[in-house]
Design an enzyme around this catalytic site. Structure first.
Site, short mmCIF file in Angstrom:
data_model
loop_
_atom_site.label_atom_id
_atom_site.label_comp_id
_atom_site.label_asym_id
_atom_site.label_seq_id
_atom_site.Cartn_x
_atom_site.Cartn_y
_atom_site.Cartn_z
N LYS A 31 -25.67 -0.71 17.75
CA LYS A 31 -25.78 -2.10 17.32
C LYS A 31 -24.42 -2.66 16.91
O LYS A 31 -23.99 -3.71 17.38
CB LYS A 31 -26.77 -2.21 16.17
N GLU A 80 -19.85 8.68 15.82
CA GLU A 80 -20.34 9.70 16.74
C GLU A 80 -20.53 9.13 18.15
O GLU A 80 -20.20 9.78 19.15
CB GLU A 80 -21.68 10.27 16.25
N GLY A 83 -31.52 -1.45 13.28
CA GLY A 83 -31.43 -0.38 14.28
C GLY A 83 -32.69 0.45 14.40
O GLY A 83 -33.14 0.76 15.50
N ARG A 84 -33.30 0.79 13.28
CA ARG A 84 -34.49 1.64 13.32
C ARG A 84 -35.74 0.88 13.77
O ARG A 84 -36.79 1.48 13.95
CB ARG A 84 -34.71 2.29 11.97
N GLU A 126 -35.16 5.97 5.85
CA GLU A 126 -33.98 5.12 5.82
C GLU A 126 -34.31 3.75 5.22
O GLU A 126 -33.46 3.09 4.63
CB GLU A 126 -33.38 4.96 7.22
N HIS A 155 -49.66 27.53 12.32
CA HIS A 155 -49.17 28.91 12.25
C HIS A 155 -47.76 28.96 11.67
O HIS A 155 -47.04 29.94 11.86
CB HIS A 155 -49.20 29.53 13.65
N LYS A 158 -20.85 7.24 5.86
CA LYS A 158 -19.92 6.98 6.96
C LYS A 158 -18.50 6.81 6.44
O LYS A 158 -17.53 7.30 7.04
CB LYS A 158 -20.35 5.72 7.72
#
Length: 479
Positions: A179, A185, A240-241, A326, A357, A460
């Site tokens: 965005k 990264e 963004g999410r 977030e 399990h 960040k």
């Protein structure tokens, strides 16, 4: 031990043992949650006093609800077919560009620099630029897809090598999704992929045939040295999410087809309409919001375990985790004052059958408290009926087992089940939209802004400082 934990807590069951509501192909049963009908009615009255639905509709109408960043939060506009929806024309224009590009690639009219058709896509993006598109792709990818999508989120060279190692760069499209186009990264991974292309001789104008961008930053093409037409737009009024419904979903549009993506959007819009028009007493998003609020603030249940009994929903857990944690992981109210009490729950989980399990022993008899969302599909997405019978039987049995304990035990769970009639793109869209609405409604009840992420931004900042220190000490980094 608190008074609450020593109480033998009741269930919200009716005379038939269920409290269920249906909409958009989803059947929500909250009858195994730890509250009474009277408790639920008090919660509904509380939500009305807090003007929950008025605040929510203001968000959908484009009011400035992201107060710290002075923005609207209009992810619902990304899936609305209503011409009166905010930003309708620009959303339609961006979607038409996506669909035309996808059809060109799928038909073979748009090719790589040598005329090769594309067989692979590398989606470069992290957070909301990865988990949403990955959840949709994982749900509906074919067994042997003609176009495969590979997700490259973090700056991890092992992941990078495992992705690019088997690929033909001349048949690979790279989508760089960010965005802000400042995510470290993503930019580092884009630079490494640029080297990979250059190593194959793909450079200059040829590079533009293999790299496109999804971003709200209009300078993104110039940053990567690409033409402007390689940009698929995002906007600052979508977090963004919450962004899978737009250009962030470009890889899905190409790999799965515009028709699948259209159905995905239609299911989300169907849920938007349900939420906007349905009273709190029968509103799916409002009900799961109120249950979560009750569990966190009244019962002190600070964990939310999401357990889908369907492989296609495996990545949905990671998407839901990012969405809620977030958004709701805040220590200050929207006005900047410190929060007193709890806000959002910690979201975790896994594939339901496998988890039986793994950590179900802890859920069943451990000394913790967890609220559980158990999800299954009534119809299978395959032809193996015996496997489906065993899988859904396990889901139904565990929904009961996880709330059945020694009545003198101070530990307890609350379980909500969500039965999907048949998992389709439309149903997944509805499911994801239901959780989006739950999350933003919780922001209203907690009095926080669910659309910013100051903790992420602080991390960040520190990361860049640490990177600068490490770059001045290469010998230590090598060790």
């Amino acid at each position: 031990m608190t008074a609450v934990s020593m109480t033998i807590l009741p269930f919200l069951r009716d005379s038939e043992g269920v409290v269920a509501f249906e909409a958009c192909g989803l059947r929500l049963d909250i009858g195994r949650q730890r509250l009474t009908q009277e408790d639920l009615q008090r919660l509904i009255a509380f939500a009305k006093d807090r003007r929950l639905m008025e605040s929510h509709l203001a968000m959908m109408q484009g009011k400035e609800v992201n107060t710290t960043e002075h923005r609207a939060a209009l992810h619902t506009s990304l899936r609305s077919p209503d011409p009166s929806a905010p930003h309708f024309a620009e959303v339609q224009k961006a979607r038409e560009k996506m669909y035309a590009f996808a059809r060109g690639i799928r038909s073979g009219k748009i090719t790589g620099c040598r005329g090769d058709t594309f067989t692979d896509i590398i989606n470069v993006g992290i957070g909301g630029s990865e988990v949403g598109p990955k959840a949709l792709y994982h749900a509906f990818r074919a067994v042997n897809p003609p176009i495969r999508v590979h997700f490259l989120p973090g700056a991890d060279g092992i992941t990078f090598d495992r992705i690019v190692g088997p690929l033909d760069p001349f048949r690979t499209l790279i989508i760089v999704s960010s965005k802000s186009f400042r995510t470290r990264e993503t930019l580092v991974n884009a630079a490494e992929l640029d080297k990979w292309l250059a190593g194959a001789g793909i450079a200059g104008a040829d590079r533009a045939r293999h790299v496109v961008i999804a971003s709200a930053n209009e300078q993104a093409p110039s940053i990567l040295g690409l033409p402007e037409e390689n940009l698929f737009p995002m906007w600052d009024w979508v977090g963004g999410r919450f962004s899978v419904w737009g250009s962030v979903g470009l890889a899905d549009v190409i790999a799965l087809g515009p028709e699948v993506f259209n159905e995905f959007l239609a299911g989300a819009y169907e849920m938007d309409c349900h939420v906007a028009r349905t009273p709190l007493e029968r509103n799916l998003s409002a009900l799961i919001c109120l249950i979560s609020y009750w569990n966190a603030t009244r019962l002190g249940i600070m964990l939310q375990c999401v357990l889908p009994y369907d492989e296609r929903l495996r990545v949905f857990v990671a998407w839901e985790q990012q969405l809620e944690m977030e958004s709701l992981g805040k220590t200050r109210a929207a006005d900047g004052t410190p929060i007193v009490g709890y806000t959002g729950q910690g979201v975790w989980g896994g594939h339901g059958d496998e988890s039986q399990h793994s950590f179900y022993q802890w859920l069943r008899e451990g000394t913790g408290r967890t609220s559980v969302d158990m999800i299954w599909c009534e119809k299978p997405g395959h032809k193996h009926m015996e496997q489906h019978r065993v899988l859904t039987a396990n889901a139904r049995a565990q929904a009961e087992a996880l709330v059945t304990r020694d009545p003198l035990s101070p530990y307890f769970n609350g379980v909500t089940t969500i039965a999907i009639d048949e998992l389709s793109p439309r149903r997944l869209g509805a499911l994801m939209a239901m959780y989006e609405h739950k999350t933003t409604m919780l922001g209203t009840l907690f009095g926080i802004n669910p659309f910013d992420q100051p903790g992420v931004e602080y991390g960040k900042k520190l990361s860049l400082e640490a990177e600068g220190i490490l770059s001045r000490r290469p010998s230590r980094l090598a060790k």
